[in-house]
Design a protein around this motif. Sequence first.
Motif, PDB file in Angstrom:
ATOM      1  N   ARG A 270       0.835  -1.191   0.000  1.00 40.97           N
ATOM      2  CA  ARG A 270       0.000   0.000   0.000  1.00 40.97           C
ATOM      3  C   ARG A 270       0.875   1.247   0.000  1.00 40.97           C
ATOM      4  O   ARG A 270       1.970   1.255   0.548  1.00 40.97           O
ATOM      5  CB  ARG A 270      -0.883   0.029   1.255  1.00 40.97           C
ATOM      6  N   ALA A 275      -1.559   8.062   2.839  1.00 36.54           N
ATOM      7  CA  ALA A 275      -2.681   7.862   3.757  1.00 36.54           C
ATOM      8  C   ALA A 275      -2.878   9.090   4.639  1.00 36.54           C
ATOM      9  O   ALA A 275      -1.906   9.717   5.055  1.00 36.54           O
ATOM     10  CB  ALA A 275      -2.436   6.629   4.617  1.00 36.54           C
ATOM     11  N   ASP A 327      -6.043   3.448   7.023  1.00 38.22           N
ATOM     12  CA  ASP A 327      -5.464   3.450   5.683  1.00 38.22           C
ATOM     13  C   ASP A 327      -3.947   3.299   5.677  1.00 38.22           C
ATOM     14  O   ASP A 327      -3.341   3.171   4.620  1.00 38.22           O
ATOM     15  CB  ASP A 327      -5.856   4.738   4.940  1.00 38.22           C
TER      16      ASP A 327
END
Length: 637
Positions: A270, A275, A327
Motif C-alpha cells: 500500500r 494515507a 489506511d
Amino acid sequence: MNIAPQDSTLIALIIGDETKYANEAEALLVALNYFIERDTSHAPVIIVIDGERWFELLESKLKTIQHATVIVMPHTTHLPGKMANAALTKVNTHALGFVTLGSEISTRYANRDALCAHLSTADSAMVAGYRSQGDGRATDNQSYLVHQDDQFSSAYPHAWLQMLDLVPMTNTMLTTSMCRQLGGFTESRAMQRMWWWEFCLRASRYGRIDSLPLQPVPAIGWHHILFANEMSAPVDDNLRVMMRAFSEPLRQLPLRDDEFALATAPSESRNTVKAPYWRALSSIMRGALLNKAASLGRPIRIAVLGGVNEPAHNQLCFFNYFSLMQDWNVITWRSLLDERATFADLANVDLVIFSRTRSERGASLMRECAANNIRTLYMLDDNWFWLGREWDEYTDIFSPGKPPYENFLYCVRHADTTLTYSAPLAEDLRPYVQHAKSLALLPTNVNLSLFPARPEANARITTIGYVGSLRKNMMAFDALVNIANSRTDVNLFIMSNSLPQEFANFDPKRLRYEPYQFNYEGYAATVTRAAPDILVAPVGRSRFEESKCPNKFLEITACGAVGVYSRAEPYLSHVVEAETGLFADDSVTSWTNAINQLIDSRELRQKLSRQAYQQVSRDYSTVAVLPKFVEMLLKSL
C-alpha cells in the motif's frame, strides 16, 4: 407502517453440503408445506435452492408445495448472502425474515405475528426473538452468547455486535426498505459464515435492533454448518476487516472480496505515504510502525478486551485512533467480550488491550498472555482505588478482597503497560505497575467528526440540560428545574441512564429525555440533533471524581453547546473561566446564576462555544492527540 402477517415474506435458504443435509432439507420443506397450507394470511414464501444438485435431490418435495416461489441458483454458490440477495429481488412485501436447515418452522410461524406487530408500532427496522443453542459457539475461536436470558440487554447495539454474533437470523423480522437501502447482503467469499453478522452490524448503525421475549427458533447456525466448499476466512480476520470498514461513519454497503483482500494486504503493498494523518507522525514513528509490520509480514494485530459496559470507553480510548490509522495498513483490530473470550481468540495477537477489565476470565487471560509472551496493556480511566471507599453502593464491588477489585489489581500488576488519563489516578496506580516507564499518561480525546452538523436552534427558546450518568451533586439539577419552572423561554434536555427524580414532575412537553446509548456514534448524533445550548457538568470533590477525565467538557463543546462546570477537578485544569465555559460553586444559587447568565446572553454563548471549540480542536481532538497515542502504542509493543 402497519405490517400485517400477510405483508411479510418468509425466505428459506437451502444450502450446505447436500451429501450431509438431505434429510434436514426434506424436513424443512415438509414443515414449510404444512404451515403454508394452513396459513390463513397467505403470506408469501420464497425457497432458494443452492444449485442444480440440491434441486435434483429435492425436486419431488418441491413439486408438492403449491404456494411458494422457488429460486434455483444457476450454479452452486456456497454463499448464503448471494442466495439472500436473489430472494430480495423477488420480495414485494414490507417485511421479510429467514429460515434455513434445521429451523423449527412451527415456532417461527408462532412468533411471526408478534414480530410483525412490533415492527408496526416501534421505531425500529429490525426485531428478533430469543436466541437458541444453535446460535452459540462452534469453536474456541468464537466468543458468542447462546441465549437471551444471559443478563444482557434486550436490544442489540452496534457496539455489542462488534464483539458478538447476537442476532438470531431464524427468529428475526426486518423491513424490506432497510434491507434494500443497505444494499442487501455481502457476497464476499471470506464472509461465507458471517454474512448475517455483517448485515446486522450495518443494520445496527441504520437503526435500532429490538428484541422480544419470544421462544427460540432452533436451526443449524452459520458457524456450525458444513459447506461442500469452505470459503470463509477465520473469524478473527473477518472481524478485523469489519471493524476497519465500519469505522467509516457513513458506511452502509456490504463488504466485497476486494475490500477484504485490501484490508489484509501487507503494508508494503500500500502507498502508506499518501494515507491521511500519516505525515502527522515523526519519521521515527513512521519507520517504527513500518518496520514492525514488515517483521511480522502482516499488519500488527491488536485485540481489545472489555465488558458489556465498556464500548464507549473503547471507542474513546482506542477506536477513535484506530479509525484514523486504518489506511496506513500497519494495524488491524477487533474487540471481544472479556467474559466470553478464550485464549484461542488471542493466540495470534501482538498486543492485547484490557479495557477496564475486572472479571475472573479477564485476569485468567492476562495470566495466559504472560505465559505465552503476548504483550499486554491495561487501560483504566476511573479511580477504582477510591470508588468503594467513597461511594457506599460500590463497596461490595471495589474494595480489597472483592473479586472485581482483586481482578483489576491483578491485571494492573501483570500488564506490560498501564494506560490512564489523569494525574491523580496515575499517582494511585504507580505503586502497582511493574516499573515507572510502563505507566502511560495520555490526554483525553474526542473525535469531532462523530458529531454531525448542529441543526438550527430556536432563537426564542434556549435548551438547557444534562448528559451523562447520574451524579450525587444534585444542586445543578435543582437549578435546571428551578430555572425551567420560572421561565417560559427554556426547555430541558436530559440524556442519562434514567430520568433524575428532580425532573419527574416537569411539563413533558418541555422536557426531552433520551436514554443512555451504548453506541458512542449514536450517542454523539443524538446529543447534537437535540441542539442543547447549555449543559451542566456537576462533579463532587472526592478523590474518585477529581480523577475523572474531562470528557464532559470535550463533548459539550463538540456538540456545539456551552458548559457550566463544577469549580473542581477535572474541569479546573481544562476549562478557562469566562473563556471556554463558566464555573459554579456548590450551591443552587451559584448554578442558577451561571445558567441564567448564559441564557440571557446569546453573544456570550457564541463566544464561549467558539473559543472552547478552538481549544478542543487544537489540544484534545483525536487528530491532535494521535501522535502521542502512536508513541504510546509503539512503546507497548
